[in-house]
Write an enzyme that holds these catalytic residues in place. Structure first.
Site, PDB file in Angstrom:
ATOM      1  N   HIS A 137      81.003  46.595  84.571  1.00  0.00           N
ATOM      2  CA  HIS A 137      80.661  46.093  85.916  1.00  0.00           C
ATOM      3  C   HIS A 137      80.007  44.712  85.912  1.00  0.00           C
ATOM      4  CE1 HIS A 137      81.745  49.884  87.663  1.00  0.00           C
ATOM      5  NE2 HIS A 137      80.791  50.562  87.054  1.00  0.00           N
ATOM      6  N   ALA A 138      79.565  44.238  84.759  1.00  0.00           N
ATOM      7  CA  ALA A 138      78.872  42.943  84.755  1.00  0.00           C
ATOM      8  C   ALA A 138      79.840  41.829  85.164  1.00  0.00           C
ATOM      9  CB  ALA A 138      78.297  42.661  83.372  1.00  0.00           C
TER      10      ALA A 138
END
Ligand SMILES: [Zn+2]
Ligand SMILES: [Zn+2]
Length: 356
Positions: A137-138
């Site tokens: 998700h980064a």
């Protein structure tokens, strides 16, 4: 059985601990390594261990902005600043609380995935597994969804830098692989394919079918959203009819997979209802795909997964598949592992590798 397989053992990455009460606990990876070792998979003649090192600044810069790396470094040292702008919550709450040395911790996770992908790219291994990775998700300039740096995106970007022309990324985490998709959304060299739970209020809110890529990358993002409560059969149908054909027609040179284990029916943060049976089917198909399309080149990471009784079994099943010995493993979990896990978790755990 002749495939050479690398296992990243990066116990140092246990410093990636967002808070004492955060669900992304290092125990998820520690118990996975315990179970892999209790089964003796790390001592098979075709298996070698891979150590880890922190990713360098230049490696992080393949995906992340200078500003974000600097903010992450300073926030993790306890400096005050506008850290909310970078996805960080202060005071130890939220998805991404600031934690001590988070730049160093996240750099180790990225370094572990780089070590895994280097192992396969160099030809030392056909397959490699980094259970501590999968922080999908980064974003380039923002932390999100428990993820500080995007180890899988950096590993893929590193492969492109080495001259690899087509990388397929398959994400079976219950959450959409939004960070990896975004990084390569316009890049025709990377296919990102994600199967995930999708519905109102479900994190991260992206991953609908109409997200297919942009510019030269049009057609290289594939999403198979599933409603809550999807079980093994429907999930496998979607995996086989939407994900696998897209990977086949892309003809990748290497397969990178994020094997988040939070689609399991016992997961506390999501509501899909997969059992270990769906995982073993999916892992077998990914393994076959790697040999069919990529001369075996397959790097896998962990990812999400918050049921401490399910995650180690899921990732051990994955690693057993990679090693070619899944069918030979005792269905009863090794007694030493059960004792150790019950001591650590202070609860009774399932006695079998597969769900009943
Ligand atoms: Zn193989
Ligand atoms: Zn997840």
């Amino acid at each position: 059985m002749s495939d050479s397989v690398g296992l990243v053992v990066c116990r140092e990455a246990a410093i990636y601990k967002l808070s004492d009460t955060h669900p992304l606990t290092p125990e998820r990876v520690i118990l996975t390594l315990e179970l892999i070792e209790a089964y003796g998979l790390d001592r098979l003649p075709n298996v070698h261990r891979i150590g880890c090192r922190p990713a360098t600044h230049d490696e992080l810069r393949l995906v992340h902005t200078e500003e974000f790396i600097d903010a992450t470094t300073r926030a993790g040292r306890g400096e005050e600043g506008p850290w909310e702008r970078f996805g960080y919550a202060s005071r130890g709450i939220g998805d991404n609380p600031i934690f001590p040395d988070m730049h160093e911790a996240a750099s180790l996770v990225v370094g572990a995935s780089l070590a895994a992908v280097e192992d396969v790219h160099s030809g030392r291994a056909q397959h490699s597994f980094n259970p501590s990775g999968g922080l999908h998700h980064a974003m380039p300039s923002r932390a999100g969804g428990f993820c500080v740096y995007n180890d899988v995106a950096v590993a893929i970007a590193w492969l492109l830098q080495q001259g690899v022309e087509r990388v397929a990324y398959v994400d079976v985490d219950v959450h959409h692989g939004d960070g990896v998709q975004q990084v390569f959304y316009s890049d025709p060299r990377v296919l990102t394919a994600s199967i995930h739970e999708y519905g109102p209020y479900f994190f991260p809110g992206t991953g609908d079918r109409d997200e297919t890529g942009a510019a030269a990358g049009r057609g290289t993002s594939v999403n198979a959203p599933r409603p809550g409560a999807t079980g093994d059969d429907e999930w496998l149908d979607a995996f086989r009819s939407e994900i696998l054909p897209a990977v086949r027609s892309f003809e990748p040179q290497i397969l990178v997979t994020q094997l988040g284990a939070d689609a399991h029916w016992t997961d506390p943060l999501a509501s899909l209802r997969l059992t270990t049976a769906a995982w073993s089917e999916a892992y077998r198909e990914l393994h076959e795909l790697a040999h069919e399309l990529c001369e075996g080149r397959w790097m896998a990471t962990g990812g999400g997964g918050y049921s401490l009784t399910a995650v180690p079994r899921g990732w051990t099943i994955a690693f057993g598949e990679m090693c070619g010995v899944l069918g030979e493993l005792s269905r009863e979990l090794p007694a030493a592992y059960v004792a150790e896990a019950e001591r650590l978790l202070d609860e009774r755990i399932p006695r079998t590798l597969f769900d009943g």
